[in-house]
Design an enzyme around this catalytic site. Structure first.
Site, PDB file in Angstrom:
ATOM      1  CB  CYS A  87      -0.997   0.011   1.195  1.00  0.00           C
ATOM      2  SG  CYS A  87      -2.005   1.498   1.409  1.00  0.00           S
ATOM      3  CB  CYS A 118      -1.019   3.591   8.145  1.00  0.00           C
ATOM      4  SG  CYS A 118      -2.149   4.335   6.683  1.00  0.00           S
ATOM      5  CB  CYS A 158      -0.852  -0.450   8.150  1.00  0.00           C
ATOM      6  SG  CYS A 158      -1.791  -1.820   7.200  1.00  0.00           S
ATOM      7  CB  CYS A 192     -15.966  -6.346   6.142  1.00  0.00           C
ATOM      8  SG  CYS A 192     -15.144  -4.632   5.673  1.00  0.00           S
ATOM      9  CB  CYS A 248     -19.016  -3.742   5.177  1.00  0.00           C
ATOM     10  SG  CYS A 248     -17.968  -2.669   5.952  1.00  0.00           S
ATOM     11  CB  CYS A 296     -18.271   0.765   9.461  1.00  0.00           C
ATOM     12  SG  CYS A 296     -17.000  -0.118  10.651  1.00  0.00           S
ATOM     13  NE  ARG A 298     -17.533  -5.265  13.797  1.00  0.00           N
ATOM     14  CZ  ARG A 298     -17.849  -4.264  12.588  1.00  0.00           C
ATOM     15  NH1 ARG A 298     -16.953  -3.521  12.063  1.00  0.00           N
ATOM     16  NH2 ARG A 298     -19.230  -4.212  12.196  1.00  0.00           N
TER      17      ARG A 298
HETATM   18  N1  SAM Z   1      -6.478   0.834   3.152  1.00  0.00           N
HETATM   19  C1  SAM Z   1      -7.868   1.144   3.384  1.00  0.00           C
HETATM   20  C2  SAM Z   1      -7.701   2.483   4.797  1.00  0.00           C
HETATM   21  O1  SAM Z   1      -6.957   2.500   5.339  1.00  0.00           O
HETATM   22  O2  SAM Z   1      -8.725   2.955   4.824  1.00  0.00           O
HETATM   23  C3  SAM Z   1      -8.774   0.160   4.272  1.00  0.00           C
HETATM   24  C4  SAM Z   1      -8.064  -0.993   4.927  1.00  0.00           C
HETATM   25  S1  SAM Z   1      -7.142  -0.538   6.425  1.00  0.00           S
HETATM   26  C5  SAM Z   1      -6.281  -1.828   6.879  1.00  0.00           C
HETATM   27  C6  SAM Z   1      -8.564  -0.402   7.520  1.00  0.00           C
HETATM   28  C7  SAM Z   1      -8.149  -0.267   9.029  1.00  0.00           C
HETATM   29  O3  SAM Z   1      -7.669  -1.274   9.769  1.00  0.00           O
HETATM   30  C8  SAM Z   1      -7.451   0.828   9.538  1.00  0.00           C
HETATM   31  O4  SAM Z   1      -8.067   2.268   9.404  1.00  0.00           O
HETATM   32  C9  SAM Z   1      -6.986   0.877  10.937  1.00  0.00           C
HETATM   33  O5  SAM Z   1      -7.898   1.277  11.857  1.00  0.00           O
HETATM   34  C10 SAM Z   1      -7.105  -0.921  10.858  1.00  0.00           C
HETATM   35  N2  SAM Z   1      -5.599  -1.353  11.170  1.00  0.00           N
HETATM   36  C11 SAM Z   1      -4.670  -1.574  10.322  1.00  0.00           C
HETATM   37  N3  SAM Z   1      -3.788  -2.221  10.764  1.00  0.00           N
HETATM   38  C12 SAM Z   1      -3.927  -2.435  12.129  1.00  0.00           C
HETATM   39  C13 SAM Z   1      -3.293  -2.954  13.279  1.00  0.00           C
HETATM   40  N4  SAM Z   1      -2.105  -3.281  13.222  1.00  0.00           N
HETATM   41  N5  SAM Z   1      -3.908  -2.941  14.637  1.00  0.00           N
HETATM   42  C14 SAM Z   1      -5.095  -2.745  14.616  1.00  0.00           C
HETATM   43  N6  SAM Z   1      -5.940  -2.108  13.653  1.00  0.00           N
HETATM   44  C15 SAM Z   1      -5.312  -1.948  12.483  1.00  0.00           C
HETATM   45  C1  DTB Z   2     -11.341  -2.209  11.328  1.00  0.00           C
HETATM   46  O1  DTB Z   2     -11.641  -1.066  12.000  1.00  0.00           O
HETATM   47  N1  DTB Z   2     -10.741  -3.033  11.347  1.00  0.00           N
HETATM   48  C2  DTB Z   2     -10.469  -3.988  10.413  1.00  0.00           C
HETATM   49  C3  DTB Z   2     -11.449  -3.362   9.398  1.00  0.00           C
HETATM   50  N2  DTB Z   2     -12.035  -2.277  10.034  1.00  0.00           N
HETATM   51  C4  DTB Z   2     -11.302  -3.416   7.950  1.00  0.00           C
HETATM   52  C5  DTB Z   2      -9.197  -4.135   9.978  1.00  0.00           C
HETATM   53  C6  DTB Z   2      -8.230  -4.590  11.145  1.00  0.00           C
HETATM   54  C7  DTB Z   2      -6.812  -4.917  10.313  1.00  0.00           C
HETATM   55  C8  DTB Z   2      -6.014  -5.589  11.189  1.00  0.00           C
HETATM   56  C9  DTB Z   2      -4.639  -5.583  10.859  1.00  0.00           C
HETATM   57  C10 DTB Z   2      -4.845  -6.807   9.663  1.00  0.00           C
HETATM   58  O2  DTB Z   2      -5.393  -7.807   9.690  1.00  0.00           O
HETATM   59  O3  DTB Z   2      -3.930  -6.666   8.604  1.00  0.00           O
HETATM   60 FE1  SF4 Z   3      -2.762   1.177   3.608  1.00  0.00          FE
HETATM   61 FE2  SF4 Z   3      -3.011   0.070   5.834  1.00  0.00          FE
HETATM   62 FE3  SF4 Z   3      -2.906   2.806   5.773  1.00  0.00          FE
HETATM   63 FE4  SF4 Z   3      -5.037   1.290   4.783  1.00  0.00          FE
HETATM   64  S1  SF4 Z   3      -4.162   1.296   6.732  1.00  0.00           S
HETATM   65  S2  SF4 Z   3      -4.055   2.776   3.768  1.00  0.00           S
HETATM   66  S3  SF4 Z   3      -4.058  -0.588   3.969  1.00  0.00           S
HETATM   67  S4  SF4 Z   3      -1.126   1.409   4.860  1.00  0.00           S
END
Ligand code: SAM
Ligand code: DTB
Ligand code: SF4
Length: 332
Positions: free
Chosen positions: A73, A77, A80, A117, A147, A207, A279
């Site tokens: 990506c 973030c 992530c 989702c 979703c 959401c 949630r």
């Molecule tokens: N890329 C899109 C975005 O960022 O909107 C959608 C997928 S992103 C993985 C969705 C959400 O997952 C993020 O906004 C974050 O709140 C959650 N998330 C990602 N990595 C995480 C982690 N290591 N622990 C907890 N929540 C996480």
């Molecule tokens: C949200 O608040 N948590 C979900 C969903 N929305 C998309 C994602 C959690 C991602 C956790 C890290 C992973 O599985 O990569």
């Molecule tokens: Fe990309 Fe992860 Fe950020 Fe979503 S949360 S925009 S998947 S780096």
């Protein structure tokens, strides 16, 4: 009763309140900080009391996640596993085939999920968007709630998703406005709010939640919750994630969160947004059964089930079945 009704009719016209949903959208920081700081037992009692006025306290809504495009990506973030800015050892995967998505959705439905989702490691939809619209149509046709979490949207993309049958769009604010820039550098807090506005205006359910455990202070949690609760309409679904620490990301080394502070965040979300589903989202694998039970007591009434979230692990279906059985919980 009749007297009250008559006197109301006789009253001079009063300006309508800004929002007619009977819920508050004007919380102050001080009020929310005071809620968070209450003695734990008082806070949980209050949250559980609010919860019971609006929901069956023994029912939990179940969603299932699928990563439809994984890794590499462009966004930065710091939490992530999928950000191309960090080496987390994750294998990049292209967009998943439609039939594979539908197979996963059928399995999710068979295992008791009511919502499916689809998440993509995108800044926002790009060239593959049409294929995602087909996925939404297909999952919807299976009789599941749909979703998607695809990053930033413009107004047109939001309408396209709505027309394809998308019920909910997930887009988190992640943290407080003031902590935000410490964690995410490639998109602003306001960019996120704009996407949420587009989702609302297109007529989808929102959401929207955040992450606890990214080095934020209690007042950051208050500000995150205040942003959510003071939206003109509360998000129907409020995911509260506990940071999953991912080796290779900058937040891997952040200090542990006190589990009671996590439960407090859930409880205050419940009090502020009494009709929303709160949630208990990412991070359950590192929680004890007792901590999860406290989250349900605090008003969490939604979960992700299935052994995988997007890329990270989640408790096995057997583990969750056993937890539900021991607590007398049922899927909503
Ligand atoms: N890329 C899109 C975005 O960022 O909107 C959608 C997928 S992103 C993985 C969705 C959400 O997952 C993020 O906004 C974050 O709140 C959650 N998330 C990602 N990595 C995480 C982690 N290591 N622990 C907890 N929540 C996480
Ligand atoms: C949200 O608040 N948590 C979900 C969903 N929305 C998309 C994602 C959690 C991602 C956790 C890290 C992973 O599985 O990569
Ligand atoms: Fe990309 Fe992860 Fe950020 Fe979503 S949360 S925009 S998947 S780096």
């Amino acid at each position: 009763m009749a007297v009250v009704a008559e006197s109301l009719h006789a009253a001079p016209p009063v300006a309508a309140p800004p929002v007619a949903d009977g819920l508050r959208h004007d919380w102050s920081t001080a009020e929310i900080e005071a809620l968070l700081a209450q003695p734990f037992n008082d806070l949980l009692f209050q949250a559980q009391s609010v919860h019971r006025r609006h929901f069956d306290a023994n029912r939990i809504q179940i969603s299932r996640l699928l990563s439809i495009k994984t890794g590499k990506c462009p966004e930065d973030c710091q939490y992530c596993p999928q950000s191309a800015h960090y080496d987390t050892g994750l294998e990049k995967e292209d967009l998943v085939a439609l039939e594979e998505v539908l197979e996963a959705a059928r399995a999710a439905k068979d295992s008791g999920a009511s919502r499916f989702c689809m998440g993509a490691a995108w800044r926002g939809p790009g060239k593959d968007f049409d294929q995602v619209l087909r996925m939404v149509e297909g999952v919807k046709a299976l009789g599941l709630e749909t979703c998607a979490s695809l990053g930033l949207l413009n107004a047109e993309q939001a309408h396209q998703l709505k027309d394809a049958g998308l019920d909910y769009y997930n887009h988190n604010i992640d943290t407080s406005p003031q902590h935000y820039a410490n964690v995410i550098s490639t998109r602003s807090f306001d960019d996120r709010l704009e996407t949420i506005d587009h989702v609302r205006e297109a007529g989808m359910k929102v959401c929207c939640g955040g992450i606890v455990g990214m080095g934020e202070k209690r007042d950051d949690r208050a500000e995150m919750l205040r942003t959510l609760a003071n939206m003109p309409t509360h998000p129907e679904s409020v995911p509260i994630n506990l940071l999953i620490k991912i080796p290779g990301t900058p937040l891997d080394g952040v200090a542990e969160t006190d589990p009671f502070d996590f439960v407090r965040t859930i409880a205050v979300a419940r009090i502020l947004m009494p009709r929303s589903h709160v949630r208990l989202s990412a991070g359950r694998q590192s929680m004890s059964d007792e901590m999860q039970a406290l989250c349900f007591l605090a008003g969490a009434n939604s979960m992700f089930c299935g052994e995988r979230l997007l890329t990270a692990g989640n408790p096995s279906p057997e583990t969750d079945r056993s937890l539900f059985g021991r607590l007398g919980l049922q899927p909503a």
